[in-house]
Design an enzyme around this catalytic site. Structure first.
Site, PDB file in Angstrom:
ATOM      1  CG  ASP A 175     -51.586 -74.013  86.945  1.00 65.19           C
ATOM      2  OD1 ASP A 175     -51.282 -74.078  85.747  1.00 65.19           O
ATOM      3  OD2 ASP A 175     -52.653 -74.455  87.408  1.00 65.19           O
ATOM      4  CG  ASP A 211     -54.722 -74.533  84.498  1.00 66.44           C
ATOM      5  OD1 ASP A 211     -54.274 -75.117  83.497  1.00 66.44           O
ATOM      6  OD2 ASP A 211     -55.243 -75.119  85.461  1.00 66.44           O
TER       7      ASP A 211
END
Length: 786
Positions: free
Chosen positions: A600, A406
Site C-alpha cells: 500500500d 485496502d
C-alpha cells in the site's frame, strides 16, 4: 537536507513570529521555516553544506529574540503564577487611580495618580523593553503598540500639565491599558495551557524509573538508562518503562492509554508489551527491545508535538498580514490624530482616539488563530488514537472526496485463519504442509503467517533463490525444483494448471513444485466489527468509496457485499492502487488512501491524505500522513471529521481576527463619532484587545468536546460451544486467549470440566472461524451446545 527544531523566546505576537520567519528564511541554504507563536517553536529545513545551527541561532538573536535547539518543540508559556502576581499588584494600584480620576480633580489628583502609576509601570516594564527592542530591530510588534499607547497617554498628560493646562489627563488610561493587557495575557495563558493537556497526559504515562536485573543485581534505574536487551522486572500494577518482550510470567495488560481499548490484553512469554501501559495482577520478566525514547509511546508523543508545532497552509494569509500589521496601525494612529486636529477637534480628543487605535489593534489574535486550533486538534486526535503528522495533513484530509481502501488488515482483521487444506489429487496433506512451511518461513504477509501456523508441526527445508513478488506470492528453489506459493496470477505466469474452482469464499493460497500443482490452503480473514458502520459513515459523508485488493474476485465481492461498498477491484497490484490514486486525482478528486501493508506504500505516498493502520508495516506507517493507533476503520472516519472540525475552527478564528480589527479600528479612530457619538476610550480599547485573543483560544478549546464518532448501541449475543481436549485451567486460558483475539468477541469463559466455552459477542459468530481457531489452538471443536 536537515530538519531541526528550535525554541524561540521573546515573541509576543504574530508580528514577532513573522519577523523571525523572514530573518531565518533569508539565510543562505534555508529552504523552509515554520515559526509557531503558541508553542514558541521554530522548525527549519536547511542544507547542512551551506548552513548550521549556530548561524540560525545568531540570526534569531540579531533580530532581537532568543533561540536554542530542541529535539521536539513543546509549549513554553509564561509562568502563570508570575503573571498572576503582576496582575494582582497592578490591579491594587489601578483601583484607587480610577477612583481618583473620577472623584478628585486638580493637581492633587494628578500627583496621587502619578505616584500610583509608577509601580504599575515598573511591574509591566517588559512591554516597554520588548517594544523598544522590536523598534530598534525594525520589527515593531504588539508590545510596541501597547508601549506607544501607554507612553503617549503619559507624555500628553505631562505636556498638558506643563504647557496646555486643559486639565485632561490620561494617566488612569495608561495604567488601565497595562493592567488590562496583563489580565488578557493571564487569561490567555490559562486557556492556552489547556490546548496542550492531551500532550502532557501522554508524557505523564512514561514512568521515570525501571527495575532492571543486571547479572545477579536488581537495580532501580532512571527509565532513560534502560538499554535494549536489559531484563526488566515489572511488578503487578506497575507501568511498563520501555517496549519489551515477555520472557517469564503471564498477566493481562491495560493498553487503553496506547490503543484506547478498555479490555485488558492477555500477555505471556513471547508477547510484546509497550511503554506506558499498566501491568495487571501478575509479575513479569521481560527483555527490553529499545530505549525509552525509541518506544512506541515516545514516537506518539513526538508526532503529536510535531503536529502541534506545525502550520497549516490556511495560515499563510494571516502570516503575510502580520508582517506589516504593526506599522500600518501606527500609521493609522498618526493619521487619526492629524485628521481630528485639522478638523478642529481638541488635541486631547485627537490624542485619545490615536491611543485607542494603538491599543485596540490585535495582531495576537491573528497569530494564535491557527496554532491553538491545530494543537487542540492534535491533542484530541491523540486521545482517540489518531495521529496527524502536521497541520497541512489536517487541511488536506478535510478536502477528501474519494477514499481507497485496502482489504486485508483494513476492512478485515489482517489475522487470517486457515479454514481448509485441500491437497491436489495424489498429494499427501503432509507433503503440502511441508512445502508451505518451507516457502512461507520468512514471509510477513498475513496469509503466509496463517499457512505457517497450519504447518507449525513441519520443519522448513533449505530454500534457495527465495524471491517475493508483491501482490502475487513467492518463488524459490527447493531440492533443485522450482516451487511456488501465491495466488492464481502467479500460478498462471508459470503455466500451472489450477482446479476449476475452490469452493467457498475463503482465499486460497496455491502451491506448486516442479511444475506440478500441489494443492491449496484456504484462509478466511474475518471482517472487523466496525467495517460496515465505517463504510456507511463514509457513504453518508458523500465520499466515493473504492476497495482495492490483491485477493481473488469471489472473496473481494463477498467483502464488498458485506460492508456496502459499491466499487471494488480484485487482483490489484501495488502499482494498480497507485495508478487508481493518480486517475482519481486527474478527475479532480482529493484522494484519501487507507492501508496497512508494504504493497500500500506507493498509493499512500501518492494520495493527498495517506492513512495508515497502526498495526501495519513500518513502511506503510512512514508513507502516511495520518496514523490510526487502534487499527479501527471507524477511526479513519473520525480523522476526517476531526480535520473538518479543526479547519472550521481555524476559519472562524481567522474571520474573528480580521473582523475584530476591521470593526474596532475605525471605532477607536472616531470614524462613527460624528454620526453616533460613539467613542472608544483607551481603557475599553485595552479590554477589547485582551478579549479578542481570549476568544480565539476559547473557540479552539471547543475541539476538546468535539464528537468524532456517532454513538452506536450494539446488541450482545451469547453462545456456548463444545470444545474437547481441555484438561486444566491452563487449557482454559489457552482457548480463551485464542478466541478472545477474534473480532466481535467481548467476553470468553471456558470451563474444562463441562468441556464448554461461553462467548459474548457483539455480532453473529462465524462457526467456521470458531472451529478453525479452536483447532489451531490444539483442541477439538464440537459445535454449538444444545
Amino acid at each position: 537536507m536537515k530538519e531541526q527544531g528550535f525554541i524561540v523566546t521573546g515573541m509576543s505576537c504574530a508580528a514577532c513570529s513573522a519577523r523571525v520567519e523572514k530573518v531565518v528564511g533569508s539565510l543562505n541554504g534555508v529552504s523552509q521555516v515554520q515559526v509557531n507563536l503558541l508553542t514558541r517553536s521554530m522548525r527549519v529545513t536547511y542544507d547542512e553544506a551551506l548552513q548550521n545551527e549556530q548561524n540560525i541561532i545568531a540570526a534569531v538573536e540579531h533580530a532581537g529574540y532568543g533561540a536554542s535547539t530542541a529535539v521536539s518543540a513543546t509549549p513554553r508559556n509564561t509562568p502563570e503564577n508570575a503573571v498572576k502576581q503582576r496582575l494582582t499588584i497592578s490591579a491594587l494600584f489601578l483601583l484607587p487611580m480610577v477612583l481618583l480620576h473620577h472623584l478628585l480633580e486638580g493637581n492633587l489628583s494628578l500627583y496621587l495618580q502619578s505616584a500610583l502609576l509608577l509601580p504599575i509601570l515598573w511591574l509591566n516594564r517588559r512591554f516597554f523593553i520588548s517594544g523598544t527592542q522590536a523598534v530598534l530591530h525594525r520589527a515593531p510588534n504588539m508590545d510596541t503598540l501597547i508601549a506607544l499607547g501607554a507612553a503617549a497617554g503619559i507624555i500628553y498628560t505631562l505636556a498638558d500639565f506643563l504647557f496646555l493646562h486643559s486639565g485632561v489627563a490620561y494617566l488612569e488610561s495608561a495604567g488601565m491599558i497595562l493592567t488590562l493587557i496583563t489580565l488578557g495575557k493571564w487569561l490567555e495563558s490559562r486557556a492556552t495551557a489547556h490546548t496542550g493537556d492531551a500532550l502532557e497526559k501522554l508524557k505523564s504515562l512514561l514512568p521515570q524509573t525501571a527495575t532492571v536485573m543486571r547479572g545477579a543485581a536488581t537495580l532501580n534505574l532512571p527509565a532513560e538508562e534502560v538499554q535494549p536487551g536489559d531484563t526488566l522486572i515489572i511488578a503487578a500494577g506497575a507501568r511498563i518503562p520501555v517496549d519489551a518482550t515477555v520472557t517469564q510470567g503471564c498477566t493481562s495488560i491495560d493498553e487503553s492509554s496506547l490503543t484506547g481499548e478498555s479490555m485488558p490484553v492477555l500477555k505471556q512469554p513471547g508477547s510484546r508489551i509497550y511503554a506506558g501501559t499498566i501491568n495487571g495482577n501478575g509479575a513479569l520478566q521481560a527483555s527490553a527491545l529499545c530505549t525509552r525514547q525509541d518506544s512506541a509511546l515516545s514516537g506518539i508523543i513526538h508526532m503529536v508535538g510535531e503536529a502541534a508545532a506545525a502550520k497549516a497552509p490556511i495560515a499563510r494569509l494571516a502570516d503575510r498580514i502580520s508582517g506589516i500589521f504593526v506599522p500600518i496601525v501606527v500609521g493609522i494612529a498618526i493619521i487619526t490624530a492629524l485628521l481630528w486636529v485639522l478638523s478642529g477637534a481638541s488635541l486631547s480628543f485627537a490624542m485619545g482616539c490615536a491611543i485607542a487605535v494603538l491599543v485596540v489593534s490585535c495582531p495576537c489574535a491573528l497569530g494564535l488563530a491557527t496554532p491553538v486550533a491545530i494543537m487542540a486538534g492534535a491533542g484530541k486526535g491523540a486521545e482517540n488514537g489518531i495521529l496527524f503528522r502536521d497541520g497541512a495533513t489536517m487541511e488536506t484530509a478535510r478536502r477528501a472526496t474519494a477514499i481507497i481502501l485496502d482489504k486485508t488488515g483494513t476492512l478485515t482483521t489482517g489475522q487470517p485463519i486457515v479454514v481448509s487444506i485441500i491437497p491436489a489429487e495424489g498429494v499427501p496433506q503432509a507433503e503440502l504442509l511441508q512445502l508451505a512451511a518451507t516457502l512461507e518461513q520468512g514471509s510477513t504477509h498475513p496469509l503466509a503467517q496463517a499457512a505457517r501456523k497450519a504447518a507449525a508441526n513441519y520443519s522448513a527445508q533449505p530454500a534457495e533463490a527465495l524471491e517475493y513478488h508483491p501482490g502475487r506470492g513467492i518463488t524459490a528453489t527447493v531440492q533443485g525444483e522450482q516451487c511456488l506459493a501465491g495466488n492464481a496470477a502467479l500460478m498462471q505466469e508459470h503455466g500451472i494448471a489450477l482446479p476449476p474452482h475452490i469452493p467457498g469464499t475463503a482465499t486460497p493460497l496455491y502451491f506448486a513444485a516442479g511444475g506440478r500443482y500441489m494443492g491449496a490452503i484456504c484462509v478466511a480473514d474475518p471482517l472487523k466489527p466496525d467495517s460496515e458502520a465505517a463504510i456507511a459513515a463514509m457513504n453518508k459523508a458523500g465520499l466515493r468509496v473504492i476497495m482495492m485488493s490483491g485477493d481473488r474476485a469471489e472473496t473481494v465481492q463477498q467483502v464488498a457485499a458485506a460492508t456496502g461498498i459499491g466499487e471494488y477491484h480484485a487482483a490489484a497490484l501495488p502499482q494498480d492502487k497507485e495508478a487508481m490514486v493518480r486517475r482519481l486525482q486527474s478527475e479532480g478528486h482529493c484522494v484519501a488512501m487507507v492501508g496497512d501493508g508494504i504493497n500500500d506504500a506507493p498509493a499512500l505516498t501518492r494520495a493527498d491524505a495517506g492513512i495508515a493502520i497502526g498495526a501495519g508495516t513500518d513502511v506503510a506507517i512512514d508513507s502516511a500522513g495520518i496514523i490510526l493507533v487502534r487499527s479501527e476503520l471507524m477511526d479513519a472516519v473520525a480523522a476526517l471529521r476531526l480535520s473538518h472540525a479543526v479547519i472550521r475552527i481555524i476559519r472562524q478564528n481567522l474571520f474573528w481576527a480580521f473582523f475584530y480589527n476591521v470593526l474596532t479600528i475605525p471605532l477607536a479612530a472616531g470614524l462613527y463619532y460624528p454620526l453616533t457619538g460613539w467613542q472608544l476610550s483607551p481603557g475599553v480599547a485595552a479590554a477589547a484587545m485582551s478579549l479578542s485573543s481570549l476568544f480565539v483560544v476559547c473557540n479552539a478549546l471547543r475541539l476538546r468536546h468535539c464528537q468524532l464518532t456517532t454513538p452506536t448501541t450494539s446488541t450482545m449475543n451469547t453462545i456456548t460451544i463444545n470444545v474437547q481436549g481441555m484438561m486444566c485451567p491452563h487449557c482454559e486460558r489457552h482457548v480463551t486467549q485464542a478466541l478472545a483475539a477474534l473480532p466481535g468477541i467481548a467476553e470468553v469463559k471456558a470451563d474444562h470440566k463441562s468441556a464448554t466455552v461461553t462467548l459474548t459477542t457483539t455480532a453473529p459468530a462465524d462457526q467456521a472461524i470458531l472451529a478453525a481457531t479452536v483447532q489451531q489452538a490444539g483442541y477439538e471443536y464440537k459445535g454449538i451446545a444444545d
